[in-house]
Design an enzyme around this catalytic site. Structure first.
Site, PDB file in Angstrom:
ATOM      1  NE  ARG A  98       3.588  48.505   4.415  1.00  0.00           N
ATOM      2  CZ  ARG A  98       3.801  49.263   3.343  1.00  0.00           C
ATOM      3  NH1 ARG A  98       4.621  48.855   2.382  1.00  0.00           N
ATOM      4  NH2 ARG A  98       3.196  50.425   3.207  1.00  0.00           N
ATOM      5  CE  LYS A 208       5.139  53.112   5.245  1.00  0.00           C
ATOM      6  NZ  LYS A 208       6.289  53.253   4.332  1.00  0.00           N
ATOM      7  CD  GLU A 244      13.760  50.147   1.518  1.00  0.00           C
ATOM      8  OE1 GLU A 244      12.969  51.085   1.253  1.00  0.00           O
ATOM      9  OE2 GLU A 244      13.572  49.339   2.429  1.00  0.00           O
TER      10      GLU A 244
HETATM   11  C1  LIG Z   1       6.749  52.971   3.095  1.00  0.00           C
HETATM   12  C2  LIG Z   1       8.096  52.657   2.612  1.00  0.00           C
HETATM   13  C3  LIG Z   1       8.337  52.273   1.279  1.00  0.00           C
HETATM   14  C4  LIG Z   1       7.278  52.262   0.216  1.00  0.00           C
HETATM   15  O1  LIG Z   1       6.181  51.441   0.482  1.00  0.00           O
HETATM   16  P1  LIG Z   1       4.833  51.630  -0.309  1.00  0.00           P
HETATM   17  O2  LIG Z   1       3.943  50.588   0.272  1.00  0.00           O
HETATM   18  O3  LIG Z   1       5.111  51.407  -1.733  1.00  0.00           O
HETATM   19  O4  LIG Z   1       4.366  53.020  -0.035  1.00  0.00           O
HETATM   20  C5  LIG Z   1       9.636  51.930   0.920  1.00  0.00           C
HETATM   21  N1  LIG Z   1      10.636  51.988   1.810  1.00  0.00           N
HETATM   22  C6  LIG Z   1      10.441  52.375   3.088  1.00  0.00           C
HETATM   23  C7  LIG Z   1      11.611  52.394   4.017  1.00  0.00           C
HETATM   24  C8  LIG Z   1       9.177  52.707   3.530  1.00  0.00           C
HETATM   25  O5  LIG Z   1       8.989  53.090   4.794  1.00  0.00           O
END
Ligand SMILES: *Cc1c(COP(=O)(O)O)cnc(C)c1O
Length: 363
Positions: A98, A208, A244
């Protein structure tokens, strides 16, 4: 002793730089430290001073595309102490993949997954070798590892100097480690639907990246000022579908037993805990649907709600407030399916049950 999610970075830091020859130059840096016991005995002022030194990197430029325009991405992953004394990482291959996708999304050279994996392991090892790691405690087993400690790794990019509009061509990739302490279930797990937008179609919601956190931080703050713990985002076009939480993915169990979660797309972050929970629930024989999740359906038909993420794990929501109406799930208590999934995930992470899918990586 680590408290919640604070910044008490461990001494060893990994720094890689994509240099002018277009190769990654890697370095492990040992920052100022004493033994963990000596640091525990320090006055708060002394401890603050040494931690400030550990978080100071004069070799990194002050003005750049990351500090000025938010052109940076990051990851979050954990190493868990095991009953047999080892430390193991949870799905670091997924975080590496990722991170590489995020960097490409920000038009940076991507960081190779094998380097990400090796560096993540090495940074845990080096810190462990000088005493910085959480010791496994069988007391944690009593309450589903809710009180369990772990190491949080935060890999992130940092741009070369720049002030005009531009993308980072020669970024650093840095990995720091910090202990994460006992997580105490918050007294309040009420959520409210925010009218702010986290992500827009054709935008960066799937990456991210740091900039994506600005709106959620504001929304969460606003929610907390109004007595809630979490803000929930709807889609930015129709304001009809749940997307989310503030920085985590979201799931609902419906009256008919089906578990639903918003389908991935360019406005949803592909969470690794999200993916893991889908697998675990399916393995348990639960019907799981990744699809559009209308807020109206949630308000009338959901009996459990929870969010997932590396920091949150699986965390239940007791209620959601939307347009002045509140739906309380399962009498405000954590539901059975939420508990089962939370326990299963933690049991795998702390090595209490077999890791059938090879999610845990030796360091
Ligand atoms: C990091 C993140 C998540 C969760 O991702 P994980 O890989 O499960 O830690 C969910 N939503 C957002 C916006 C994120 O930045």
């Amino acid at each position: 002793m680590a408290k919640g999610f604070t910044l008490e970075t461990y001494p060893w830091v990994y720094i890689a730089k994509y240099n002018e020859d277009e190769v990654w130059t890697e370095e492990f840096i040992e920052n100022p430290h004493k033994t963990p016991a000596e640091e525990a005995a320090m006055s708060p002022e002394e401890l603050t001073a040494i931690l400030a030194k550990r978080n100071s990197f004069p070799q990194l430029p002050l003005v750049n595309y990351t500090t000025q325009y938010g052109l940076g991405c990051f990851e979050g992953l954990k190493a868990f102490p095991q009953k047999d004394g080892r430390l193991r990482l949870f799905r670091p291959d997924e975080n590496g993949a990722r991170m590489s996708a995020s960097m490409e999304g920000l038009m940076m050279p991507s960081f190779p997954v094998d380097k990400f994996l090796e560096a993540s392991k090495q940074i845990v090892r080096l810190n462990q070798d000088c005493g910085f790691f959480p010791e496994y405690d069988s007391e944690w087993e009593k309450n589903n590892y809710i009180a369990g400690h772990s190491i949080y790794l935060r890999p992130f990019t940092y741009s070369e100097p720049g002030i005009g509009l531009g993308v980072s061509k020669h970024p650093w990739v840095i990995i720091v480690a910090t202990p994460v302490g006992a997580y105490f279930a918050p007294g309040n797990s009420k959520a409210v639907v925010t009218n702010k937008s986290r992500a827009t179609p054709n935008g960066t919601g799937w990456i991210k990246c740091s900039s994506n956190y600005v709106v959620p931080i504001l929304a969460k703050k606003e929610a907390m000022n109004n007595g809630f713990m979490e803000a929930i985002f709807l889609d930015s076009t129709e304001h009809k579908y749940v997307e989310e939480g503030s920085s985590c993915n979201i799931f609902f169990k419906l009256k008919n037993g089906t578990l639903i979660t918003p389908e991935l797309g360019d406005t949803i972050l592909p969470g690794i805990n999200r993916k893991s929970v889908i697998t675990l629930a399916s393995d348990m024989g639960i019907k799981v649907e990744e699809r559009k999740v209308p807020i109206n359906e949630v308000m009338s038909d959901a009996v459990e709600a929870f969010v997932t993420g590396t920091a949150a794990g699986v965390s239940y929501l007791e209620s959601i407030t939307y347009m002045e109406k509140t739906t309380v799930f399962n009498g405000g208590k954590q539901g059975e399916l939420t508990t089962d999934l939370q326990k299963k995930l933690k049991d795998i992470q702390y090595g209490a049950i077999a890791d059938e899918r090879n999610w845990m990586f030796d360091i």
